[in-house]
Design an enzyme around this catalytic site. Structure first.
Site, mmCIF file in Angstrom:
data_model
loop_
_atom_site.group_PDB
_atom_site.id
_atom_site.type_symbol
_atom_site.label_atom_id
_atom_site.label_comp_id
_atom_site.label_asym_id
_atom_site.label_seq_id
_atom_site.Cartn_x
_atom_site.Cartn_y
_atom_site.Cartn_z
ATOM 1 N N ASP A 1 0.880 -1.176 0.000
ATOM 2 C CA ASP A 1 0.000 0.000 0.000
ATOM 3 C C ASP A 1 0.918 1.227 0.000
ATOM 4 O O ASP A 1 2.130 1.089 -0.225
ATOM 5 C CB ASP A 1 -0.990 -0.039 1.183
ATOM 6 C CG ASP A 1 -0.312 0.151 2.530
ATOM 7 O OD1 ASP A 1 0.938 0.200 2.586
ATOM 8 O OD2 ASP A 1 -1.037 0.247 3.548
ATOM 9 N N CYS B 1 3.067 -3.398 3.895
ATOM 10 C CA CYS B 1 2.214 -2.275 4.319
ATOM 11 C C CYS B 1 2.944 -1.597 5.478
ATOM 12 O O CYS B 1 4.148 -1.820 5.650
ATOM 13 C CB CYS B 1 0.792 -2.717 4.649
ATOM 14 S SG CYS B 1 0.608 -3.833 6.052
ATOM 15 N N THR C 1 2.737 -1.836 8.901
ATOM 16 C CA THR C 1 3.201 -2.786 9.925
ATOM 17 C C THR C 1 3.336 -4.206 9.397
ATOM 18 O O THR C 1 3.960 -5.050 10.033
ATOM 19 C CB THR C 1 2.197 -2.845 11.085
ATOM 20 O OG1 THR C 1 0.918 -3.239 10.544
ATOM 21 C CG2 THR C 1 2.062 -1.508 11.781
ATOM 22 N N HIS D 1 9.607 -24.692 7.699
ATOM 23 C CA HIS D 1 8.581 -25.451 8.424
ATOM 24 C C HIS D 1 7.156 -25.160 7.962
ATOM 25 O O HIS D 1 6.293 -26.021 8.061
ATOM 26 C CB HIS D 1 8.685 -25.167 9.928
ATOM 27 C CG HIS D 1 9.851 -25.868 10.573
ATOM 28 N ND1 HIS D 1 10.003 -25.971 11.934
ATOM 29 C CD2 HIS D 1 10.925 -26.496 10.028
ATOM 30 C CE1 HIS D 1 11.119 -26.643 12.216
ATOM 31 N NE2 HIS D 1 11.701 -26.963 11.063
ATOM 32 N N HIS E 1 6.359 -31.667 8.396
ATOM 33 C CA HIS E 1 5.862 -30.301 8.215
ATOM 34 C C HIS E 1 4.806 -30.240 7.117
ATOM 35 O O HIS E 1 3.899 -29.414 7.163
ATOM 36 C CB HIS E 1 7.027 -29.357 7.904
ATOM 37 C CG HIS E 1 8.056 -29.361 8.985
ATOM 38 N ND1 HIS E 1 7.783 -28.939 10.261
ATOM 39 C CD2 HIS E 1 9.343 -29.797 8.993
ATOM 40 C CE1 HIS E 1 8.860 -29.082 11.006
ATOM 41 N NE2 HIS E 1 9.823 -29.607 10.262
#
Ligand code: RB5
Length: 159
Positions: A15, A72, A74, A105, A140
């Site tokens: 963004d 973005c 955060t 993993h 996994h």
């Protein structure tokens, strides 16, 4: 650092808050010859992160062998968006260990970064680590297969 990336296609988007880091990483990856497709935005004008997260998630749904990078402010908003899509495994990584383990993993297929959280140097190292770490498979794979809750509820509905 001489890193060997896999040859998978990489979609990248952001963004406005992630634009500067997205552009930096796009140029960094292009310079390394990585096959990258920029899904925008093209400038720092304010946009809504779900629009770009959804755009990238749909691309990845159509091209499941590819990878995604989203930025973005955060990384939280982009994480919330892409992880609603079946078979999209987005990993918000701000350290190298998480980046490595999210591939080894969790077979993460989208790397998510906070452009207002980390600097360009660390972001570059995280991208290097993430793109050059292979999924370990084995136990996994079984765990990753159990993530897809939408398919589980569909099966329950079948009675
Ligand atoms: C934009 O201001 C900001 O809210 C967005 O980039 C992101 O951090 C949301 O999670």
């Amino acid at each position: 650092m001489n890193i060997q990336f896999s040859s998978k296609k990489i979609f990248i988007s952001s963004d406005h808050a992630g634009y500067e880091l997205k552009e930096y990483l796009r140029l960094f990856l292009e310079a390394k010859g990585a096959p990258i497709e920029d899904l925008g935005p093209a400038d720092t004008q304010s946009v809504d992160y779900p629009d770009y997260g959804i755009k990238l998630a749909l691309k990845l749904t159509d091209h499941p062998e590819s990878a995604g990078i989203l930025v973005c402010g955060t990384g939280v908003g982009m994480s919330m968006v892409v992880n609603r899509f079946p078979r999209i495994r987005g990993a918000l990584c701000h350290d190298l260990y998480t980046a490595q383990m999210s591939r080894a993993h969790n077979d993460a297929n989208v790397l998510i970064l906070g452009g207002r959280v980390i600097g360009k140097g660390l972001a570059e190292e995280i991208v290097n680590t993430w793109l050059s770490t292979a999924f370990e498979g084995g136990r996994h794979q079984r765990r990753v297969d159990k993530i897809d809750v939408s398919e589980i509820s569909l099966k329950k509905g079948e009675g």
